[in-house]
Scaffold this motif. Structure first.
Motif, PDB file in Angstrom:
ATOM      1  N   LEU A 177     -22.782  30.348 -25.855  1.00 40.74           N
ATOM      2  CA  LEU A 177     -22.913  31.475 -24.936  1.00 40.74           C
ATOM      3  C   LEU A 177     -21.552  31.942 -24.438  1.00 40.74           C
ATOM      4  O   LEU A 177     -21.308  33.147 -24.289  1.00 40.74           O
ATOM      5  CB  LEU A 177     -23.785  31.077 -23.740  1.00 40.74           C
ATOM      6  N   TYR A 206     -24.420  41.899 -23.232  1.00 36.24           N
ATOM      7  CA  TYR A 206     -25.061  40.780 -23.944  1.00 36.24           C
ATOM      8  C   TYR A 206     -24.952  39.496 -23.133  1.00 36.24           C
ATOM      9  O   TYR A 206     -25.911  38.712 -23.029  1.00 36.24           O
ATOM     10  CB  TYR A 206     -24.418  40.600 -25.315  1.00 36.24           C
ATOM     11  N   THR A 253     -28.170  37.306 -21.929  1.00 36.82           N
ATOM     12  CA  THR A 253     -28.386  35.915 -22.344  1.00 36.82           C
ATOM     13  C   THR A 253     -28.292  34.967 -21.153  1.00 36.82           C
ATOM     14  O   THR A 253     -28.970  33.932 -21.134  1.00 36.82           O
ATOM     15  CB  THR A 253     -27.340  35.511 -23.401  1.00 36.82           C
ATOM     16  N   LEU A 283     -31.456  32.634 -20.917  1.00 33.72           N
ATOM     17  CA  LEU A 283     -31.327  31.283 -21.451  1.00 33.72           C
ATOM     18  C   LEU A 283     -30.901  30.238 -20.432  1.00 33.72           C
ATOM     19  O   LEU A 283     -31.190  29.046 -20.614  1.00 33.72           O
ATOM     20  CB  LEU A 283     -30.321  31.286 -22.618  1.00 33.72           C
TER      21      LEU A 283
END
Length: 809
Positions: A170, A208, A212, A216
């Motif tokens: 990430l 992005y 995420t 996540l």
């Protein structure tokens, strides 16, 4: 060296509220200890920032290094660690650091235009997508290698390996849009094709990262069911903020015409409310702060909020979070690894996935290979979000000390190296060496004329537009105007406006001024200047107009102007004179003068200074123009400028071209005592060559223009000395023309002009321009002083340098 930040397990001790700070050792209390830690953070940060600032390094690097330096400082003696970084003070330190990062992320969201995120172009999306996928894939390989060579990762016995992969992959692809915008501004690359592509790709990458992060991060816990509920409820909250809260806030700001400190304080409460909600939902407080900043309307309100908060947040609150990251770094663990050289190699190689991904993009998109490497280096710049992810993984004991330190070192290395490489590869001077703009003299009459018109305020814009209208563009010879509003960068908050500007620069008319995200209270100066220049295109469809902004420190804004010239291939820069009419008096701004002088010093195309004496008040654009021609490249460029204004027979403008012929004492060449016979010969040869070029251009003008256009008159006047020159200019002014057009002519090698130049109040106007604009003549006409690109290089100076170089060889 042991970790200064222990595992988050706190022993909260209840104290008598009546004993506040009443103790022998005041550092035993939380508040004084926190104050000392903040002071230590600011002290070391200031030192590192002063060292790194000339290298174009962002402040975040100095803050992390300050934390690491502090860890070395207190580790030297246990008593220092117990005094400045005791375990009991960690809770206060982290609380303050989290408060700072919430405010920092809020300002980051405020810098990003929500509408712009939805309008990112296909190519930029593709570059950003490859910049995410390839680093993730390669990052997994690097992490696997780290696992095999590390001596301490086996402690986890596979329990957290999947989560370590998650945080590693990430953080690696992320790019920081706000940080990149500031670095591009410092490097003067914001207006280049490479800079704009990198900025738009970084915006997509940053988006992005936040998506995420929301989707996540909740799964980093063992409660999968709770993680699904957390993600769903957070997404519902974000949608409510966008479609419900955002219109309400915009409406409130539109109706609130005051927009004072109370408005800022009222809206600032929303930062903490939204942060609390997302924290309660199980995501992270920074998500709420970022979303809240993202949905706020842009314009003058954004500048107000940033101006009030940015210096305090970035200077006093948020540094402690990055300072804490530096404290947590443990290079001693890496040094004790058996295969530490391989670990160092991995840290260096972690910068390659982004560069490789942008290089791969050259095979799919129209992107030069050299630019792809530059974009890859720029996209390696990390920011707060990557460090937030790593810090969260460290607090939850998901990342080991080795993995955490490797990633922080890699982030620092990538962020430090990118500006250094870019600054050495893309130096402005080096770019200009291969960039030779057309002058108006060499431009074909049927070619499009591209002009960069720079203004500071609406009054100057009106004057510029009046001048530009006199060009009488047509379909055969169109006009392309780039109206640039020069805005002083008064603090790091203004980088937001710069970033938003760069995102809108591909539009012919900046949608920033008319987007749905704008409010009624948006900057009146910006919108007014935009509307003034836009009238050119509305009134004449042969004129194209692009409204731009250059937001920078006045000391370096000339570099932004040069970049805009290169980017837009303009042949002329129009600049307002630093003295502007204000009623019966003139208003002087020395900062404007410094800008003009710096632009003139190294301009990559021809330029002109406009001395406004009420030109913007002229009721029509049919001007009476007087062009004074003495000789030289600047005068030929000025004549070419005037010629285009009257090249059409029915243009409505009248031109009186007066050629001053120097004779007698006025024609005597100045001979410097430092000139030897060879140099004097070179000067004389150059003067003769210039006279030949002047004669050819004058003959062409008379044959093509004077004899075929009744609105043009031509006359010649002899001048024998300085007194006759002044008398002639006074006589010309009795006709009360609307505009004088003259060449700067600083390279004239005569005794008369050299002596006049020593007494000029404004040497940038040249001798003729300074005399006409001076109060001694009392002229009420506006003056346009033209300087041809490369006029100094075309003169004897260049020949002398070439001759000297030949001798040296």
């Amino acid at each position: 060296m042991e970790n200064l930040i222990p595992s988050p397990c706190y022993d909260v001790e209840a104290r008598n509220p009546n004993e506040i700070w009443k103790t022998d050792d005041i550092l035993e209390r939380h508040t004084p200890l926190l104050a000392v830690q903040i002071a230590l953070c600011i002290f070391f940060t200031s030192i590192f920032y002063a060292i790194l600032r000339p290298l174009r390094q962002p402040r975040i690097v100095a803050e992390v290094l300050a934390g690491f330096a502090t860890s070395l400082f207190v580790a030297a003696d246990d008593s220092l660690a117990d005094t400045f970084m005791p375990a009991k003070g960690i809770l206060s330190l982290e609380t303050y650091a989290n408060l700072g990062i919430m405010c920092y992320v809020f300002l980051s969201g405020l810098e990003m235009n929500f509408d712009s995120i939805l309008q990112v172009r296909k190519n930029d999306t593709g570059i950003a997508f490859l910049g995410i996928v390839i680093p993730i894939v390669m990052g997994m390989g690097f992490f696997g290698g780290i696992q095999k060579v590390s001596d301490t990762l086996a402690e986890n016995k596979g329990v957290y390996i999947g989560r370590e992969y998650l945080f590693w992959c990430l953080a690696l692809p992320l790019s920081s849009f706000p940080l990149l915008a500031r670095i591009l501004t410092d490097l003067k690359l914001l207006y280049t094709r490479m800079g704009k592509a990198a900025l738009r790709a970084a915006m997509f990458s940053d988006t992005y990262g936040w998506v995420t992060f929301v989707a996540l991060i909740p799964f980093s816990t063992d409660n999968a069911k709770g993680a699904i509920l957390s993600v769903f409820s957070t997404m519902v909250f974000i949608l409510l903020c966008i479609f419900v809260l955002r219109p309400l806030i915009t409406k409130h700001i539109d109706q609130d015409t005051r927009q004072n400190d109370s408005t800022v304080v009222f809206l600032l409460i929303g930062v903490f409310v939204c942060s609390y909600i997302t924290d309660f939902l199980g995501t992270h407080p920074v998500v709420g702060a970022f979303v809240y900043g993202l949905i706020l309307p842009h314009g003058q309100f954004t500048e107000l909020v940033m101006g009030k908060l940015d210096n305090f947040v970035t200077g006093a609150i948020s540094p402690l979070f990055f300072f804490r990251v530096g404290l947590t770094m443990n290079l001693r663990v890496l040094a004790h690894q058996k295969h530490w050289p391989l670990i160092v190699l991995v840290i260096l190689l972690l910068a390659t996935p982004k560069v490789l991904s942008t290089y791969v993009a050259t095979f799919f998109f129209d992107l030069p290979a050299r630019h792809s490497i530059g974009i890859g280096l720029l996209l390696n710049i990390k920011g707060a979000l990557a460090l937030i992810m790593l810090n969260m993984a460290w607090d939850r004991q998901i990342l080991s000390a080795v993995t955490f330190t490797i990633m922080v070192c890699a982030i620092l290395a990538m962020t430090v190296v990118a500006p250094l490489f870019i600054n050495s590869i893309y130096k402005p001077r080096k770019r200009y060496e291969n960039f030779r703009m057309r002058t108006i003299e060499m431009l074909r009459n049927a070619a499009e004329l591209r002009i960069l018109s720079c203004v500071h305020n609406p009054q100057q814009a009106i004057c510029m537009v009046t001048l530009l209208k006199t060009f009488n563009a047509n379909r055969i010879s169109p006009l392309h105007v780039f109206g640039v509003h020069l805005v002083e960068l008064t603090g790091e908050a203004a980088a937001a406006a710069t970033a938003l500007l760069a995102d809108q620069m591909d539009h012919h008319l900046m949608t920033h001024f008319g987007s749905q995200d704008s409010t009624i209270s948006q900057s009146k100066s910006e919108s007014t200047i935009s509307n003034i220049f836009t009238t050119l295109q509305k009134e004449d469809n042969t004129i194209r107009v692009d409204n731009l902004q250059a937001v920078s420190d006045y000391r370096t804004i000339h570099e932004d102007i040069h970049s805009l010239v290169e980017q837009n291939l303009t042949a002329l820069i129009l600049l307002p004179f630093h003295k502007q009419p204000n009623g019966l008096e003139e208003e002087t701004n020395e900062a404007y003068r410094e800008i003009n002088l710096k632009v003139m010093q190294d301009a990559p195309c021809s330029m002109a200074l406009l001395v406004d004496r009420g030109l913007g008040l002229v009721s029509n654009t049919n001007l009476h123009i007087v062009m004074v021609f003495v000789g030289g490249p600047d005068d030929r460029e000025a004549l070419a400028f005037a010629w285009r204004m009257v090249r059409i027979g029915n243009s409505g403008n009248t031109l009186s071209m007066v050629r001053i012929i120097l004779a007698g004492e006025a024609a005597e060449a100045r001979i410097s005592t430092s000139d030897d016979a060879k140099w004097a010969t070179i000067r004389r040869v150059d003067d003769e060559r210039q006279q030949v070029l002047d004669g050819e251009y004058i003959d062409s003008f008379r044959f093509k223009a004077v004899y075929n256009n009744d609105s043009i008159t031509y006359s010649e006047e002899e001048v024998h000395n300085g007194e006759e020159l002044v008398s002639l200019l006074q006589a010309l002014d009795k006709d009360e023309c609307d505009l004088y057009i003259v060449g700067q002519g600083n390279g004239r090698n005569t005794i008369v002009f050299s002596s006049f130049m020593e007494w000029c109040d404004n040497p940038e106007l040249g001798v003729i321009g300074d005399i006409i604009a001076s109060s001694s003549i009392g002229s009420r006409s506006s003056v346009l002083v033209v300087k041809q690109f490369g006029s100094e290089e075309k003169g004897c100076v260049r020949q002398i340098q070439q001759s000297s170089g030949a001798d040296d060889v």
